[in-house]
Design an enzyme around this catalytic site. Structure first.
Site, PDB file in Angstrom:
ATOM      1  N   TYR A 142       0.638  -0.870  -0.279  1.00 25.40           N
ATOM      2  CA  TYR A 142       0.238   0.018  -0.243  1.00 25.40           C
ATOM      3  C   TYR A 142       0.549   1.356   0.005  1.00 25.40           C
ATOM      4  O   TYR A 142       0.307   2.311  -0.289  1.00 25.40           O
ATOM      5  CB  TYR A 142      -0.670  -0.076   1.517  1.00 25.40           C
ATOM      6  N   ASP A 252     -10.653  -8.409   7.888  1.00 24.54           N
ATOM      7  CA  ASP A 252     -12.599  -8.824   7.790  1.00 24.54           C
ATOM      8  C   ASP A 252     -13.355  -9.728   7.296  1.00 24.54           C
ATOM      9  O   ASP A 252     -14.654 -10.180   7.075  1.00 24.54           O
ATOM     10  CB  ASP A 252     -12.225  -7.698   5.944  1.00 24.54           C
TER      11      ASP A 252
END
Ligand code: NAD
Length: 357
Positions: A142, A252
């Site tokens: 990222y 998640d």
């Protein structure tokens, strides 16, 4: 002992859920004989309205002067059309960076009374679920170099994953610290059969843990297998340590198997004891101001702060037990309502938990 807490209420349901957590914290501090003081600072949309920016300098200074930080949530329809650099979410990235928080810790716990909320079959979740994902937060793909190019008439795009030994070591330290208060075992997730960064990750995690935490067992798991095992046999996991990208996805997945977004807390930690503690959900503008938001995620985030920033282990356990008891008595906010249970408002839920402490 007196701890200074900076409270960043934020937007939407943020102020309601923070108020609930503060109520529980005050009761817990009284019971366990320590002091707490709270100072509120704006972040996100409310800060944009007040000062023109999502993270005013006074908020950063207030957090740096505190012993730890409690955050509600940021964002809402009102600010959705603003340019990217002054969006409420910019405040979140900014405060993490300003406080040097490089790890994100997300416990996904399935509470006994909420087993029915899990999308998994009861025989799979009967062993209980408490998966603590320790995700590297400010490195990896990222943050690596990226770009676009055109070669021989074809359009290309690329992102790079780069990790250094010190970056891997410091996240391993966070995972080992947590594991030493729990099962004394960590599962390190990587893709070492393919990726060079994963091979460095694996080697470094083992070397660091062996040298500094010889009583912690380290097991490796490939990320594709981890994704399967979380739904097949979630009870085998306790503390999991992994990179930014894998952690984003697996946390998640783990949250989802517990079934209820209003119940899950998270923390971000750096080198010191100061952390940022928050629910994993957003500002839920659709239900803001109605006193129906579930405050439990924020209450559990506050409990994590007591344990991980202030080493108040018993106080943390008292809050978790209080949540367990109140759920066991059948009290539910709207989002976790089940047949035969008693529906309560967000503020009533916080008051019940404070009383149970
Ligand atoms: P959300 O998490 O706010 O809401 C998703 C759904 O879950 C909604 O139906 C909401 O009502 C419900 N919900 C969330 N928290 C709840 C609670 N405590 N009790 C009961 N129900 C709850 O996600 P979203 O709708 O995608 O985003 C809303 C805003 O929040 C956006 O502006 C987004 O950018 C922001 N956001 C902020 C954070 C953060 O501050 N860390 C995280 C995610 C999203």
């Amino acid at each position: 002992m007196n701890y200074k807490i900076a409270v960043l209420d934020g937007d939407g349901i943020g102020p309601e859920i923070c108020a609930g957590a503060i109520k529980v914290l005050e009761k817990t501090a009284k019971k366990f004989g320590f002091g707490l003081s709270f100072s509120h600072y704006p972040i996100g949309g409310c800060a944009i309205d007040k000062t023109g920016v999502p993270l005013p300098q006074s908020t950063v200074e207030g957090c740096l002067a505190s012993d730890s930080v409690l955050l509600g949530a940021v964002g809402g329809y009102k600010w959705d059309s603003l340019p990217a650099d002054i969006r409420p979410e910019k405040g979140l990235l900014g405060i993490r960076k300003a406080l040097g928080l490089y790890s994100n810790i997300r416990p996904a716990k399935l509470w006994d009374s909420l087993v029915g909320a899990s999308p998994l079959k009861s025989e799979v979740v009967n062993g209980g679920i408490e998966i603590i994902i320790v995700r590297e937060l400010i490195g990896g793909i990222y943050f690596g170099e990226r770009g676009k190019s055109e070669e021989n008439g074809n359009e290309f795009a690329w992102d790079t994953e780069k990790y250094s030994v010190p970056e891997i070591e410091r996240i391993t330290r966070v995972a080992c610290e947590l594991a030493s208060k729990r099962s004394k075992k960590i599962i390190s997730v990587d893709k070492a059969n393919v990726l060079e960064t994963s091979r460095l990750w694996r080697k470094t995690v083992h070397a660091y843990a062996q040298k500094h935490y010889p009583n912690i067992t380290v097991e490796d798991m490939l990320v594709d297998n981890a994704a399967m095992q979380i739904v097949k046999n979630p009870a085998q996991f306790d503390v999991v340590v992994t990179s930014n990208l894998f952690g984003d996805i697996l946390s998640d997945e783990a949250a989802q198997v517990t079934g209820s977004i209003g119940m899950l807390a998270s923390s971000s930690l750096g080198d010191g004891t100061r952390g940022l503690y928050e629910p994993i959900h957003g500002s839920a503008p659709d239900i803001a101001g109605k006193d129906i938001a579930n405050p439990i995620a924020t209450i559990l985030a506050a409990a994590m702060m007591l344990r991980d920033s202030f080493s108040q282990i018993e106080a943390h356990a008292a809050i978790e037990n209080a949540v367990q008891r109140v759920l066991g008595q059948g009290y539910r906010t709207a989002d976790i309502m089940q047949e035969g249970c008693k529906r309560v408002s967000g503020s009533e839920m916080a008051a019940l938990i404070a009383k149970a402490v």
